[in-house]
Design a protein around this motif. Structure first.
Motif, short mmCIF file in Angstrom:
data_model
loop_
_atom_site.label_atom_id
_atom_site.label_comp_id
_atom_site.label_asym_id
_atom_site.label_seq_id
_atom_site.Cartn_x
_atom_site.Cartn_y
_atom_site.Cartn_z
N PRO A 1 30.15 -112.12 -10.19
CA PRO A 1 30.82 -110.83 -10.03
C PRO A 1 30.81 -110.35 -8.58
N ASP A 2 31.58 -109.31 -8.33
CA ASP A 2 31.58 -108.62 -7.05
C ASP A 2 30.35 -107.71 -6.97
N VAL A 3 29.56 -107.87 -5.92
CA VAL A 3 28.36 -107.05 -5.74
C VAL A 3 28.35 -106.49 -4.32
N ARG A 4 28.09 -105.21 -4.22
CA ARG A 4 28.03 -104.53 -2.91
C ARG A 4 26.78 -103.67 -2.87
N ARG A 5 26.16 -103.64 -1.72
CA ARG A 5 24.85 -102.98 -1.62
C ARG A 5 24.71 -102.26 -0.30
N MET A 6 24.03 -101.11 -0.31
CA MET A 6 23.61 -100.46 0.92
C MET A 6 22.47 -99.50 0.60
N LEU A 7 21.87 -98.96 1.64
CA LEU A 7 20.77 -98.02 1.47
C LEU A 7 21.31 -96.60 1.32
N VAL A 8 20.69 -95.83 0.41
CA VAL A 8 21.14 -94.46 0.13
C VAL A 8 19.94 -93.51 0.19
N PRO A 9 20.18 -92.22 0.37
CA PRO A 9 19.07 -91.25 0.43
C PRO A 9 18.29 -91.21 -0.88
N ILE A 10 17.01 -90.80 -0.77
CA ILE A 10 16.16 -90.75 -1.96
C ILE A 10 16.00 -89.35 -2.53
N GLY A 11 16.26 -88.30 -1.72
CA GLY A 11 16.10 -86.94 -2.21
C GLY A 11 15.16 -86.13 -1.32
N PRO A 12 14.83 -84.90 -1.71
CA PRO A 12 14.01 -84.02 -0.86
C PRO A 12 12.69 -84.66 -0.44
N VAL A 13 12.37 -84.52 0.84
CA VAL A 13 11.16 -85.10 1.43
C VAL A 13 10.22 -83.98 1.87
N ALA A 14 8.97 -84.07 1.46
CA ALA A 14 7.93 -83.14 1.92
C ALA A 14 7.29 -83.71 3.18
N VAL A 15 7.19 -82.89 4.22
CA VAL A 15 6.65 -83.33 5.50
C VAL A 15 5.40 -82.52 5.84
N PHE A 16 4.29 -83.24 6.06
CA PHE A 16 3.03 -82.63 6.47
C PHE A 16 2.75 -83.07 7.90
N ARG B 1 16.70 -95.87 -0.22
CA ARG B 1 16.49 -96.86 -1.27
C ARG B 1 17.75 -97.71 -1.41
N PRO B 2 17.61 -98.95 -1.79
CA PRO B 2 18.80 -99.79 -1.97
C PRO B 2 19.52 -99.47 -3.28
N LEU B 3 20.84 -99.51 -3.24
CA LEU B 3 21.65 -99.32 -4.44
C LEU B 3 22.79 -100.34 -4.41
N ALA B 4 22.99 -101.03 -5.51
CA ALA B 4 24.06 -102.03 -5.60
C ALA B 4 25.14 -101.56 -6.57
N TRP B 5 26.40 -101.87 -6.24
CA TRP B 5 27.55 -101.57 -7.07
C TRP B 5 28.14 -102.92 -7.53
N GLN B 6 28.28 -103.12 -8.80
CA GLN B 6 28.83 -104.38 -9.31
C GLN B 6 30.18 -104.13 -9.97
N ASN B 7 31.19 -104.87 -9.49
CA ASN B 7 32.56 -104.76 -10.01
C ASN B 7 33.08 -103.33 -10.00
N ALA B 8 32.71 -102.57 -8.99
CA ALA B 8 33.10 -101.17 -8.91
C ALA B 8 34.53 -101.05 -8.39
N ALA C 1 37.46 -99.76 -6.12
CA ALA C 1 37.38 -99.38 -4.71
C ALA C 1 37.32 -97.87 -4.53
N GLU C 2 38.05 -97.15 -5.39
CA GLU C 2 38.10 -95.69 -5.26
C GLU C 2 36.75 -95.02 -5.51
N LEU C 3 35.86 -95.73 -6.20
CA LEU C 3 34.55 -95.16 -6.55
C LEU C 3 33.44 -95.65 -5.63
N LEU C 4 33.77 -96.48 -4.66
CA LEU C 4 32.78 -96.99 -3.72
C LEU C 4 32.59 -96.04 -2.54
N PRO C 5 31.40 -96.03 -1.93
CA PRO C 5 31.26 -95.36 -0.64
C PRO C 5 32.22 -95.99 0.37
N ALA C 6 32.67 -95.19 1.32
CA ALA C 6 33.64 -95.68 2.30
C ALA C 6 33.13 -96.93 3.00
#
Length: 506
Positions: free
Chosen positions: A122-137, A470-477, A479-484
């Motif tokens: 299948p077609d597989v595409r991957r990149m790193l994406v944000p994880i969410g709010p980060v607490a900084v001490f 974090r890594p996220l992969a899109w399989q057979n997605a 094109a309109e639903l993929l990140p640019a």
């Protein structure tokens, strides 16, 4: 609610602030706003995120005078040191902005569908994406570069995450002033409400880490405080990563030829590295190994003279002073230790000032009792007779952020033999320099094996973003639903397409 206090370490005078500890309900509200901001930031293009980082830097720069004056009164650090630190802080925000525009940090990869040695795939595409709010001490010794506006905040925002900072109890006014500057910068950039937040008080910090909406924690500080927060994480239904920079002894090794050729010069540099900022730097060399003999004796004399002439070290707060006194006592009472400069408990003026200390011990007597971290202007000299004794002594030294070599060409055989051991025990190896001063750059690594940190990732430099992605992969997605960045017709960043590195087109 309780009102926080602040103390001027130069005088020891404590005063009230108008800052109240953040309640549990307020923490929950702040996290909820951050969660809302995370959804919106995720939809914003990378150029906007880079502009946000630039706007934060501009807002800090505009308030430089007030920020430096406030921090000086809460930390005892000099205006020159604080101005340099603030410049570093604004620089790193802008450098992260450049990295966001570059886009290479996404590690984008595309494998088109097709026939392979394993059959149709299948077609597989991957990149790193944000994880969410980060607490900084943040840390007490870097009120800008490792605090509310520091490297953890910059890297988390660059990765596309909102940040909630826990104000440091030793500089609450500086934390508030820094947060106000960041808030103004975020407002100018059109950032959603909740992009940056702040909480005050130890209880609020624990509540923040335990909130299910927080996705990761960036921490710089003591091992004890880190263990408390890690225990809070263990009680969560869903564990999250905790990235802690904790403690470090940072051995410095002087080889024979270098000692003979430039011992006085190395001693002068070591004195500056140990006493700078009151010796309160995580990369301060706390233990120095010397080839035993007359050259080592001369080195010790030069070091004592240089450190004895240095200004007294003003420690950041009463907890740092208490910790330094305890380490000073333990080292002074360890077997075989002699004192070359100062005495345990020596003061040097008002407030939390301490006198520089130089201790010495033969390598054959070195044990883990001699290698506790003394967070202040203290260094232990260790005389070794040969390579085998040096290697054995190094086994008593905890793994650290850095190891430093001073070596001339005639010493390279010795250094080459030590490098396998050193490479396992440090995150950065310094040659003919000093580990204090950590360059903010693409190639930097500021981390080390436990107990220096509990992570393989850096907290300084561009790859610090990896902690909050974090890594996220899109399989057979479609094109309109993929990140640019993962669409076939996109050419704006470096990508690996069907195994081939693809560079952006102009």
């Amino acid at each position: 609610m309780s009102t926080l206090t602040t103390t001027d370490p130069r005088t020891g005078v404590r005063t009230d602030t108008d800052i109240q500890a953040t309640s549990d309900a307020e923490v929950a509200e702040i996290v909820q706003r951050a969660l809302g901001a995370a959804k919106e930031i995720e939809q914003r293009p990378r150029p906007w995120r880079a502009d946000l980082l630039d706007a934060l830097a501009d807002a800090l720069e505009e308030r430089r005078e007030d920020l430096v004056d406030t921090a000086a009164a809460e930390t005892g650090l000099t205006s020159a040191r604080l101005n340099g630190e603030l410049t570093r802080t604004t620089y790193q925000l802008r450098l992260f902005g450049e990295a966001v525009r570059d886009g290479g940090f996404l590690e984008a990869a595309i494998d088109h569908a097709g026939e392979t040695p394993m059959g149709p795939q299948p077609d597989v595409r991957r990149m790193l994406v944000p994880i969410g709010p980060v607490a900084v001490f943040g840390s007490s010794n870097f009120p800008f570069a490792f605090s509310v506006p520091g490297g953890d905040t910059a890297s988390a925002l660059a990765a596309g995450n909102p940040v909630i900072a826990k104000a440091h109890s030793a500089h609450p006014l500086t934390s508030r002033a820094s947060f106000e500057a960041l808030s103004e910068g975020a407002r100018r950039a059109g950032a959603p409400d909740g992009t940056v937040g702040i909480v005050y008080g130890q209880a609020a910090g624990s509540k923040l880490v335990g909130h299910p909406g927080v996705a990761a924690v960036g921490f710089t500080g003591s091992l004890g405080a880190a263990n408390h927060l890690r225990a809070v994480i263990e009680e969560r239904e869903r564990p999250i990563p905790f990235y802690g920079e904790l403690q470090s002894v940072n051995p410095l090794i002087v080889a024979e030829a270098a000692l003979a050729a430039r011992g006085a010069e190395i001693a002068a540099g070591l004195a500056g590295s140990v006493t700078g900022s009151g010796g309160q730097l995580c990369t301060k060399p706390g233990i120095a190994f010397l080839p035993a003999g007359e050259a080592a004796d001369a080195f010790a004399e030069h070091l004592v003279a240089a450190m004895g002439a240095a200004d007294p070290g003003v420690l950041l707060n009463d907890r740092v002073l208490s910790s330094f006194r305890e380490a000073e006592r333990e080292l002074g009472e360890a077997p075989g230790v002699s004192s070359l400069l100062g005495a345990t408990g020596d003061g040097a003026g008002d407030g939390f000032s301490v006198a520089p200390r130089v201790l010495r011990v033969p390598a054959g007597e070195l044990t883990p009792d001699h290698t506790v971290e003394a967070f202040g202007p203290l260094v232990l000299l260790v005389d070794y007779t040969d390579t085998s004794e040096l290697l054995e002594a190094l086994e008593a030294v905890p793994d650290s952020l850095t190891t430093t070599f001073h070596a001339d060409p005639d010493d390279y055989a010795l250094v080459s033999g030590l490098l396998p051991r050193i490479s396992e025990a440090a995150g950065r190896i310094v040659f003919n320099g000093y580990p204090t001063g950590v360059r903010v750059s693409w190639a930097q690594h500021h981390g080390g094996p436990w107990p220096a940190t509990n992570s393989f990732h850096t907290s300084v430099g561009i790859t610090a973003m990896r902690r909050f992605l974090r890594p996220l992969a899109w399989q057979n997605a479609p094109a309109e639903l993929l990140p640019a960045e993962l669409r076939d017709d996109y050419r704006g960043i470096v990508r690996r397409v069907d195994g081939v590195l693809e560079v952006p087109t102009a």
